[in-house]
Design an enzyme around this catalytic site. Structure first.
Site, PDB file in Angstrom:
ATOM      1  N   HIS A 142       0.861  -1.168   0.000  1.00 28.49           N
ATOM      2  CA  HIS A 142       0.000   0.000   0.000  1.00 28.49           C
ATOM      3  C   HIS A 142       0.910   1.235   0.000  1.00 28.49           C
ATOM      4  O   HIS A 142       2.113   1.134   0.245  1.00 28.49           O
ATOM      5  CB  HIS A 142      -0.914  -0.032   1.224  1.00 28.49           C
ATOM      6  CG  HIS A 142      -2.187  -0.800   1.001  1.00 28.49           C
ATOM      7  ND1 HIS A 142      -3.301  -0.673   1.788  1.00 28.49           N
ATOM      8  CD2 HIS A 142      -2.518  -1.692   0.023  1.00 28.49           C
ATOM      9  CE1 HIS A 142      -4.271  -1.461   1.332  1.00 28.49           C
ATOM     10  NE2 HIS A 142      -3.819  -2.095   0.273  1.00 28.49           N
ATOM     11  N   GLU A 176       1.229   3.764   2.016  1.00 20.75           N
ATOM     12  CA  GLU A 176       1.854   4.096   3.297  1.00 20.75           C
ATOM     13  C   GLU A 176       2.935   3.075   3.666  1.00 20.75           C
ATOM     14  O   GLU A 176       4.000   3.440   4.168  1.00 20.75           O
ATOM     15  CB  GLU A 176       0.806   4.145   4.413  1.00 20.75           C
ATOM     16  CG  GLU A 176      -0.253   5.230   4.240  1.00 20.75           C
ATOM     17  CD  GLU A 176      -1.465   4.744   3.445  1.00 20.75           C
ATOM     18  OE1 GLU A 176      -1.329   3.835   2.589  1.00 20.75           O
ATOM     19  OE2 GLU A 176      -2.572   5.275   3.672  1.00 20.75           O
ATOM     20  N   SER A 187      -7.387   8.513   3.200  1.00 24.22           N
ATOM     21  CA  SER A 187      -7.533   8.018   4.568  1.00 24.22           C
ATOM     22  C   SER A 187      -6.973   6.595   4.679  1.00 24.22           C
ATOM     23  O   SER A 187      -7.314   5.734   3.871  1.00 24.22           O
ATOM     24  CB  SER A 187      -9.023   8.029   4.943  1.00 24.22           C
ATOM     25  OG  SER A 187      -9.213   7.456   6.220  1.00 24.22           O
ATOM     26  N   CYS A 214      -6.266   2.805   5.389  1.00 22.72           N
ATOM     27  CA  CYS A 214      -7.051   1.601   5.705  1.00 22.72           C
ATOM     28  C   CYS A 214      -6.585   1.023   7.048  1.00 22.72           C
ATOM     29  O   CYS A 214      -5.625   1.505   7.642  1.00 22.72           O
ATOM     30  CB  CYS A 214      -6.907   0.574   4.575  1.00 22.72           C
ATOM     31  SG  CYS A 214      -5.361  -0.366   4.609  1.00 22.72           S
ATOM     32  N   CYS A 261      -2.849   0.083   7.132  1.00 28.22           N
ATOM     33  CA  CYS A 261      -1.931   1.217   7.222  1.00 28.22           C
ATOM     34  C   CYS A 261      -2.125   1.986   8.524  1.00 28.22           C
ATOM     35  O   CYS A 261      -1.171   2.543   9.082  1.00 28.22           O
ATOM     36  CB  CYS A 261      -2.103   2.106   6.001  1.00 28.22           C
ATOM     37  SG  CYS A 261      -1.681   1.211   4.475  1.00 28.22           S
TER      38      CYS A 261
END
Lengths: 152, 152
Positions: free
Chosen positions: A59, A61, A84, A86, A89
């Site tokens: 992902h 992040e 935002s 998940c 993360c």
């Protein structure tokens, strides 16, 4: 930790958004992130690489976190992300004690940022229209891929 | 989903423990994990690679998840791990809808498995003495490395 000033927050978001935007051309998922140190230096940047690497663990992040390499402490660091975070993360942020999360938007997907705020992480939600438009366009074009990426 | 039988749970834990145990010799962090499909097939296995790859994002569970590659759904899958999953790995389980977590032990570190149980994930805690001994030996020898790995 001092609150982040809006100009800095926007400048850091631009780094994450640059990571996100070129991904559409690669057929990838346009979410970008960057990890900034307590001193304001960029530690790492990255983007979702599910499509490009066939790697569901990358992902935005976690890719930025990985790019930053081993750090003794995350106190005072800021994770900047176009979307935002998940639960995966958000869990990363909580476990490693990242102090602040700057979020481009939470209109197209609402992750765990309220949970992080409840656990002492400073959350700065920018409601950025460019981040939201990028995600909306992507989700409209690739709904199955988006579902896959969030385990839906 | 049917409850897992104890013999299968132990057999799957042996896969995760095998990932963990050889890591001590490599100077790594001895936590291992494996992801099993709803049909009982092994989808991926992995271990913490902070030391070996300089990659702080490679916890055992995320490494096993990564090794399994892209999956359309995680419904019915089981994550087996030698140690209670930290927030980062617990977030992974929740976000992707992994149905069950089999845990070797939670005596040396207690992560987010109660949170997962509260959100509908089946938790099987085995209290395995070999998993616990492996971690205790590691933490006693490398306390700073362990602190780094959990962001302490």
């Amino acid at each position: 930790m001092e609150p982040i000033d809006p100009v800095t927050a926007r400048a850091w978001l631009a780094t994450a958004l640059a990571e996100a935007r070129t991904r559409l051309e690669e057929g990838g998922i346009p979410i970008g992130a960057a990890l900034y140190g307590a001193d304001g230096n960029l530690l790492g940047r990255g983007h979702n690489r599910r499509v490009q690497d066939g790697d569901p663990s990358a992902h935005a992040e976690t890719a930025a976190f990985r790019a930053a390499g081993r750090q003794r402490s995350y106190r005072g660091t800021t994770m900047v992300t176009t979307l935002s975070p998940c639960w995966y993360c958000s869990g990363l942020v909580r476990q490693f004690g990242i102090s602040r999360v700057v979020i481009g938007e939470a209109a197209t997907f609402r992750g765990g940022h309220d949970w992080l705020a409840a656990h002492g992480v400073e959350i700065v939600l920018l409601d950025d229209p460019e981040c939201a438009a990028t995600m909306r366009e992507f989700v409209a074009r690739h709904p199955r891929l988006w579902s896959e990426d969030i385990g839906d």
